[in-house]
Design a protein around this motif. Sequence first.
Motif, PDB file in Angstrom:
ATOM      1  N   ARG A 118      -1.800  49.569  88.068  1.00 39.94           N
ATOM      2  CA  ARG A 118      -2.359  50.472  87.065  1.00 39.94           C
ATOM      3  C   ARG A 118      -3.712  49.981  86.562  1.00 39.94           C
ATOM      4  N   SER A 119      -4.366  49.118  87.316  1.00 44.95           N
ATOM      5  CA  SER A 119      -5.621  48.529  86.860  1.00 44.95           C
ATOM      6  C   SER A 119      -6.746  49.557  86.725  1.00 44.95           C
ATOM      7  N   ASP A 120      -6.619  50.697  87.373  1.00 47.06           N
ATOM      8  CA  ASP A 120      -7.666  51.724  87.306  1.00 47.06           C
ATOM      9  C   ASP A 120      -7.392  52.775  86.234  1.00 47.06           C
ATOM     10  N   THR A 121      -6.381  52.571  85.397  1.00 51.31           N
ATOM     11  CA  THR A 121      -5.964  53.611  84.466  1.00 51.31           C
ATOM     12  C   THR A 121      -7.010  53.934  83.415  1.00 51.31           C
ATOM     13  N   ALA A 122      -7.775  52.961  82.926  1.00 53.97           N
ATOM     14  CA  ALA A 122      -8.823  53.262  81.941  1.00 53.97           C
ATOM     15  C   ALA A 122      -9.841  54.223  82.540  1.00 53.97           C
ATOM     16  N   ALA A 123     -10.209  54.002  83.795  1.00 55.86           N
ATOM     17  CA  ALA A 123     -11.157  54.904  84.460  1.00 55.86           C
ATOM     18  C   ALA A 123     -10.554  56.297  84.604  1.00 55.86           C
ATOM     19  N   ILE A 124      -9.267  56.360  84.942  1.00 60.33           N
ATOM     20  CA  ILE A 124      -8.592  57.650  85.065  1.00 60.33           C
ATOM     21  C   ILE A 124      -8.542  58.346  83.703  1.00 60.33           C
ATOM     22  N   ALA A 125      -8.169  57.590  82.659  1.00 56.18           N
ATOM     23  CA  ALA A 125      -8.080  58.164  81.310  1.00 56.18           C
ATOM     24  C   ALA A 125      -9.430  58.715  80.867  1.00 56.18           C
ATOM     25  N   ASN A 126     -10.503  57.987  81.138  1.00 63.24           N
ATOM     26  CA  ASN A 126     -11.840  58.466  80.773  1.00 63.24           C
ATOM     27  C   ASN A 126     -12.238  59.682  81.603  1.00 63.24           C
ATOM     28  N   ASP A 127     -11.940  59.636  82.907  1.00 65.11           N
ATOM     29  CA  ASP A 127     -12.298  60.737  83.797  1.00 65.11           C
ATOM     30  C   ASP A 127     -11.514  62.012  83.489  1.00 65.11           C
ATOM     31  N   LYS A 128     -10.225  61.866  83.162  1.00 62.10           N
ATOM     32  CA  LYS A 128      -9.369  63.018  82.899  1.00 62.10           C
ATOM     33  C   LYS A 128      -9.459  63.512  81.454  1.00 62.10           C
ATOM     34  N   GLY A 129     -10.160  62.777  80.616  1.00 64.07           N
ATOM     35  CA  GLY A 129     -10.364  63.235  79.245  1.00 64.07           C
ATOM     36  C   GLY A 129      -9.181  62.999  78.317  1.00 64.07           C
ATOM     37  N   TRP A 130      -8.441  61.888  78.524  1.00 67.14           N
ATOM     38  CA  TRP A 130      -7.343  61.588  77.611  1.00 67.14           C
ATOM     39  C   TRP A 130      -7.890  61.543  76.195  1.00 67.14           C
ATOM     40  N   THR A 131      -7.206  62.171  75.279  1.00 69.90           N
ATOM     41  CA  THR A 131      -7.692  62.336  73.907  1.00 69.90           C
ATOM     42  C   THR A 131      -6.666  61.847  72.901  1.00 69.90           C
ATOM     43  N   ILE A 132      -7.155  61.092  71.916  1.00 63.56           N
ATOM     44  CA  ILE A 132      -6.317  60.676  70.795  1.00 63.56           C
ATOM     45  C   ILE A 132      -6.576  61.670  69.666  1.00 63.56           C
ATOM     46  N   ASN A 133      -5.539  62.363  69.227  1.00 64.90           N
ATOM     47  CA  ASN A 133      -5.623  63.258  68.085  1.00 64.90           C
ATOM     48  C   ASN A 133      -5.037  62.510  66.898  1.00 64.90           C
ATOM     49  N   TRP A 134      -5.801  62.377  65.827  1.00 64.00           N
ATOM     50  CA  TRP A 134      -5.352  61.548  64.720  1.00 64.00           C
ATOM     51  C   TRP A 134      -5.559  62.236  63.379  1.00 64.00           C
ATOM     52  N   THR A 135      -4.750  61.800  62.435  1.00 66.56           N
ATOM     53  CA  THR A 135      -4.847  62.247  61.043  1.00 66.56           C
ATOM     54  C   THR A 135      -4.691  61.021  60.162  1.00 66.56           C
ATOM     55  N   ALA A 136      -5.540  60.910  59.157  1.00 65.46           N
ATOM     56  CA  ALA A 136      -5.444  59.824  58.183  1.00 65.46           C
ATOM     57  C   ALA A 136      -5.413  60.436  56.792  1.00 65.46           C
ATOM     58  N   VAL A 137      -4.496  59.961  55.969  1.00 67.58           N
ATOM     59  CA  VAL A 137      -4.368  60.449  54.593  1.00 67.58           C
ATOM     60  C   VAL A 137      -4.471  59.230  53.699  1.00 67.58           C
ATOM     61  N   GLY A 138      -5.444  59.254  52.787  1.00 64.74           N
ATOM     62  CA  GLY A 138      -5.640  58.119  51.898  1.00 64.74           C
ATOM     63  C   GLY A 138      -6.431  58.508  50.669  1.00 64.74           C
ATOM     64  N   TYR A 139      -6.955  57.490  50.004  1.00 65.14           N
ATOM     65  CA  TYR A 139      -7.676  57.691  48.744  1.00 65.14           C
ATOM     66  C   TYR A 139      -9.156  57.380  48.893  1.00 65.14           C
TER      67      TYR A 139
END
Length: 141
Positions: A118-139
């Motif tokens: 799986r050494s090429d997975t970062a390249a695959i993730a970048n090429d395929k557009g893997w996306t982190i969807n996040w929400t932060a709730v704070g003050y």
Amino acid sequence: MKFFNMIIFTVLLVGVSHAFQLKMSNTVPGIAPCAQICAGAKKGGWTSKGSGKTVYIQNDVNFSECGFKAGTRPVITATLNDEGYYAVGGNIDNYASAPNTGFQFEVLLGLSNDHYDRSDTAAIANDKGWTINWTAVGYIC
């Protein structure tokens, strides 16, 4: 027609802003009127970590523009949209150094009994557009 659409948009915006209410659990100390929700998506920027059969990829998410109060730790939720490639999840890690400005998201890809390289997975993730969807709730104050 544009003017009419703008009026409708303004009416809807005002109506939604009055209907929205944010409540924080008493387990997250702070001043209620200072509570804020901030959300975003991070695409690209994946890097590979680990070696041998224990390989993971990580991505740094910066939300300093949200303006959370220094010394506070917002409640963060994050999900991974991996475009159906591995159908895996990840975890939030390493946000203790500056919890009000961001976090790292990690995805474990290989274990000792895994027979795939799986050494090429970062390249695959970048090429395929893997996306982190996040929400932060704070003050913010």
